[in-house]
Scaffold this motif. Sequence first.
Motif, mmCIF file in Angstrom:
data_model
loop_
_atom_site.group_PDB
_atom_site.id
_atom_site.type_symbol
_atom_site.label_atom_id
_atom_site.label_comp_id
_atom_site.label_asym_id
_atom_site.label_seq_id
_atom_site.Cartn_x
_atom_site.Cartn_y
_atom_site.Cartn_z
ATOM 1 N N VAL A 40 0.840 -1.206 0.000
ATOM 2 C CA VAL A 40 0.000 0.000 0.000
ATOM 3 C C VAL A 40 0.872 1.252 0.000
ATOM 4 N N ALA A 41 1.937 1.257 0.782
ATOM 5 C CA ALA A 41 2.816 2.422 0.848
ATOM 6 C C ALA A 41 3.520 2.667 -0.486
ATOM 7 N N ARG A 42 3.911 1.598 -1.162
ATOM 8 C CA ARG A 42 4.559 1.759 -2.474
ATOM 9 C C ARG A 42 3.584 2.361 -3.484
ATOM 10 N N ARG A 43 2.345 1.927 -3.440
ATOM 11 C CA ARG A 43 1.349 2.491 -4.355
ATOM 12 C C ARG A 43 1.160 3.988 -4.088
ATOM 13 N N ALA A 44 1.058 4.363 -2.826
ATOM 14 C CA ALA A 44 0.895 5.783 -2.497
ATOM 15 C C ALA A 44 2.086 6.595 -2.976
ATOM 16 N N ARG A 45 3.284 6.053 -2.814
ATOM 17 C CA ARG A 45 4.472 6.789 -3.244
ATOM 18 C C ARG A 45 4.480 6.996 -4.759
ATOM 19 N N THR A 46 4.136 5.969 -5.520
ATOM 20 C CA THR A 46 4.137 6.118 -6.981
ATOM 21 C C THR A 46 3.064 7.104 -7.439
ATOM 22 N N GLU A 47 1.916 7.139 -6.748
ATOM 23 C CA GLU A 47 0.865 8.089 -7.122
ATOM 24 C C GLU A 47 1.294 9.527 -6.846
ATOM 25 N N PHE A 48 1.984 9.760 -5.740
ATOM 26 C CA PHE A 48 2.479 11.110 -5.454
ATOM 27 C C PHE A 48 3.550 11.517 -6.470
ATOM 28 N N GLU A 49 4.375 10.561 -6.881
ATOM 29 C CA GLU A 49 5.405 10.877 -7.876
ATOM 30 C C GLU A 49 4.784 11.282 -9.210
ATOM 31 N N SER A 50 3.779 10.543 -9.662
ATOM 32 C CA SER A 50 3.157 10.872 -10.950
ATOM 33 C C SER A 50 2.385 12.187 -10.861
ATOM 34 N N ALA A 51 1.745 12.444 -9.713
ATOM 35 C CA ALA A 51 1.035 13.715 -9.542
ATOM 36 C C ALA A 51 2.009 14.889 -9.593
ATOM 37 N N LEU A 52 3.151 14.737 -8.972
ATOM 38 C CA LEU A 52 4.161 15.798 -9.019
ATOM 39 C C LEU A 52 4.686 15.992 -10.428
ATOM 40 N N ALA A 53 4.889 14.911 -11.149
ATOM 41 C CA ALA A 53 5.380 15.019 -12.526
ATOM 42 C C ALA A 53 4.403 15.802 -13.403
ATOM 43 N N VAL A 54 3.103 15.596 -13.182
ATOM 44 C CA VAL A 54 2.104 16.363 -13.930
ATOM 45 C C VAL A 54 2.166 17.832 -13.553
ATOM 46 N N LEU A 55 2.245 18.131 -12.257
ATOM 47 C CA LEU A 55 2.338 19.513 -11.810
ATOM 48 C C LEU A 55 3.571 20.212 -12.373
ATOM 49 N N LEU A 56 4.656 19.482 -12.510
ATOM 50 C CA LEU A 56 5.893 20.061 -13.018
ATOM 51 C C LEU A 56 5.877 20.238 -14.530
ATOM 52 N N GLY A 57 4.813 19.778 -15.181
ATOM 53 C CA GLY A 57 4.705 19.952 -16.622
ATOM 54 C C GLY A 57 5.624 19.057 -17.426
ATOM 55 N N ARG A 58 5.944 17.896 -16.896
ATOM 56 C CA ARG A 58 6.867 17.003 -17.590
ATOM 57 C C ARG A 58 6.154 16.219 -18.693
ATOM 58 N N SER A 59 6.937 15.580 -19.535
ATOM 59 C CA SER A 59 6.403 14.877 -20.695
ATOM 60 C C SER A 59 5.614 13.640 -20.255
ATOM 61 N N PRO A 60 4.741 13.120 -21.138
ATOM 62 C CA PRO A 60 4.010 11.894 -20.787
ATOM 63 C C PRO A 60 4.929 10.730 -20.422
ATOM 64 N N ARG A 61 6.078 10.638 -21.091
ATOM 65 C CA ARG A 61 7.016 9.561 -20.758
ATOM 66 C C ARG A 61 7.518 9.721 -19.327
ATOM 67 N N GLU A 62 7.817 10.960 -18.921
ATOM 68 C CA GLU A 62 8.308 11.194 -17.560
ATOM 69 C C GLU A 62 7.194 11.081 -16.536
ATOM 70 N N VAL A 63 5.940 11.317 -16.954
ATOM 71 C CA VAL A 63 4.824 11.097 -16.037
ATOM 72 C C VAL A 63 4.610 9.605 -15.811
ATOM 73 N N PHE A 64 4.783 8.823 -16.872
ATOM 74 C CA PHE A 64 4.597 7.378 -16.757
ATOM 75 C C PHE A 64 5.718 6.742 -15.931
ATOM 76 N N ALA A 65 6.936 7.263 -16.062
ATOM 77 C CA ALA A 65 8.068 6.752 -15.285
ATOM 78 C C ALA A 65 8.729 7.939 -14.587
ATOM 79 N N PRO A 66 8.079 8.471 -13.541
ATOM 80 C CA PRO A 66 8.571 9.712 -12.926
ATOM 81 C C PRO A 66 9.838 9.511 -12.118
ATOM 82 N N THR A 67 10.674 10.540 -12.163
ATOM 83 C CA THR A 67 11.876 10.589 -11.325
ATOM 84 C C THR A 67 11.853 11.922 -10.586
#
Length: 469
Positions: free
Chosen positions: A226-253
Amino acid sequence: MRKSFLALALAALIAGCASTPPPPPTLDLPAATAGDLKLERWWTAFGDPTLDKLVDEALAHNHDIAAAIARVEYGRALVLLAQSDQYPTVDLSVGASRSRSTQVGSNPLPFGFSPLATDLAVGLQASYEADLWGKYRTATAAARRDLMATEFAREGVRTMVEADTARYYFNLLAADVQLQLLEDTLKLRDESVALQKDRYQAGVIGEYDLRTAEAERAAVAGDIAVARRARTEFESALAVLLGRSPREVFAPTIARDVEVARATSVPTLPSGVPSDVLVRRPDIQRAEAQLAAANLRIDVAKADYFPAISLTGNYGTQAGALKILFTGTGVVWGLAASLLQTLIGLKAIEANVDAQTARRNEVLINYVQAVQGAFRDAHDALSANDTTREALAAQSERSSKLQQALELSQLRYTAGYSPYLEVLDAQRQLLQAQTLQIIAARNVRLSLVDFAKAVGGGWEYKTAVVLEQ
């Protein structure tokens, strides 16, 4: 005397049509209990360079901000469009025609008369509607207020993006720390299960203690998923906010500093509501600009009751051959003036005035609701700041005491004074307390984010929007 009277009457009528938006309504506001706060870059108070970089990236590349900027450009274009009605229009016309005449009845064409005729014309045509009643000036002023509203809306989007970036970042940090805590706990559970297996095979404990240890290990493994899922969702949400490309949203860093989440020290807030919260909040400023525009549009609608005075003119040349078109012999010109007063369609004008008045009343309610929402947000943020700090202190103390209780339970179990269930219960309580401590530290930071957002922090509100006169 009659001419002087007519001039004075006309001047009074024109002055009566001049429009100045009334001020927003006076509301019963709470007394200001805090001074002017410096919140233009409030997120830097957390002392986290990683957060600073993420917010700057979001401000530079977020798509919601880009869309808001485009709406501002659209508003500027509408102002220019409204201004164009105040000036004459001049059109260039170029025409050419070729015609042939035929015999009419029994009357033949005169001898030597060519049945073919050519007509060439070049000219300028101008038209102008005199803005005696200020209709177009008022419409331009309303468009400027609409432009201000879009500019304030843009700042509201910026404020929201800043707050959401910080919010998701702190949630991500808390998810990282919680995941690390669960993974460390899983290692301890693995060691405990291995130990209990050895003790069970040696006949020291029964099967109940072994199965209980295995169940506790499985529970922690489930929490890790459950914690891993929450972490990945926060990462993808941040990637969207940062205006990153769809590829970086799918595999956010997403870079982050986990030590910030482990720390329990956070910036402090001044008590009370700042004195300038009404001008800080871009949504309130937007509602005020929309209210001014709505009031002006009532005056625009009322101006249709008065006659429209139009002036038209043309100047050009006309000839039957191109070589003599510009010789000056075929100059044509004309001037005309007209007055148009509505007689039958007064009900339509009245309906438009009523519609604009109803629209203004709706915008007025929106303004009051925006002010209510601002002080509610400020109240809730201040309350959350106090209560979350109290919760953090309590959870920190609880974690410390439960750590001691776990150590004592392990000693009692080793000495044979208590069953293994007592150790498992102490482990569960400590894990819960440590998790709640992480959440409490996160909530304190989120309350600071909510406060900055509630009072309109994040933009240069004193110089962001300048109304053109």
